[in-house]
Design an enzyme around this catalytic site. Structure first.
Site, PDB file in Angstrom:
ATOM      1  N   LYS A 133      -0.618  -0.637  -4.426  1.00 36.61           N
ATOM      2  CA  LYS A 133      -0.400  -2.080  -4.264  1.00 36.61           C
ATOM      3  C   LYS A 133      -1.407  -2.876  -5.081  1.00 36.61           C
ATOM      4  CE  LYS A 133      -1.519  -4.331  -0.448  1.00 36.61           C
ATOM      5  NZ  LYS A 133      -1.490  -4.836   0.953  1.00 36.61           N
ATOM      6  N   ASP A 179       3.369  -6.227   0.609  1.00 37.36           N
ATOM      7  CA  ASP A 179       2.400  -6.515   1.665  1.00 37.36           C
ATOM      8  C   ASP A 179       3.176  -6.812   2.946  1.00 37.36           C
ATOM      9  OD1 ASP A 179       3.425  -9.072   1.371  1.00 37.36           O
ATOM     10  OD2 ASP A 179       1.468 -10.053   1.282  1.00 37.36           O
TER      11      ASP A 179
END
Length: 212
Positions: free
Chosen positions: A108, A127
């Site tokens: 990420k 997220d």
């Protein structure tokens, strides 16, 4: 949704790819607002990988102590700075494999840096906002970020991946909150299978309390 959030962007304050990388590592389990409150002072003292690589852990911890897990985060950003100096001539690498080899950098974080700093993400940043809204819109039935990312990558062209995550994050912050989503004010509620009953979709189940 893009028309509703034309200003969607990364809200971590930074001036260089290095600062973005550090700020994104610090954002784990912390809000962008909280991170921005500490990075001004941090970057004033340590503006480059060379400066942070030579820092003392106690000094960096002191600068980060308003964030959760600040000791581990201090260790990570010092370690990644040292590796940038030793292995990459002080430059932030622009490939996923090189980024995730750095301390504290996962997929990420790497895709935030690749998308924002280099305009070349190798995946979609998932997220909590992206996960929640993707599930509510029926784009995925998966429960883990890795599998949700795969679904989104298959659904959208690569040219949309960076903008997609920022737009969903803004929508999550402004409209489709975890609790009490504003479905009546949502511009895509007519296309959302979860509209007006979304509150229990895309959220972690409540913890069961042990009986006394």
């Amino acid at each position: 949704m893009k028309r509703l959030h034309p200003d969607a962007h990364c809200e971590l304050v930074h001036q260089t790819p290095f600062q973005l990388l550090v700020a994104t590592v610090l954002s784990a389990q912390s809000t962008d607002v909280a991170v921005n409150q500490v990075t001004g002072g941090l970057f004033a003292r340590y503006p480059s990988p060379e400066a942070l690589a030579k820092s003392k852990a106690a000094d960096v911890e002191s600068a980060l102590n308003r964030l959760g897990m600040f000791r581990q985060k201090a260790k990570n950003i010092i370690g990644l700075s040292q590796q940038l100096v030793e292995r990459h001539a002080g430059q932030v690498p622009s490939t996923l494999d090189a980024l995730i080899a750095l301390p504290g950098v996962g997929r990420k974080t790497a895709n935030v840096v690749l998308g924002v700093a280099f305009g070349a993400p190798e995946g979609v940043v998932v997220d909590t906002h992206v996960q929640r809204i993707s599930q509510r819109l029926g784009w995925t039935q998966e429960l883990t970020p890795e599998k949700i990312e795969r679904d989104l990558m298959a659904m959208f062209p690569k040219s949309d991946w960076d903008r997609l995550s920022h737009t969903l994050i803004f929508h999550g912050r402004r409209v489709c909150a975890a609790q009490k989503p504003a479905c009546a004010a949502c511009s895509v509620s007519g296309n959302c299978p979860s509209a007006f009953h979304a509150e229990n979709i895309g959220r972690k189940p409540p913890r069961s309390r042990a009986k006394s």
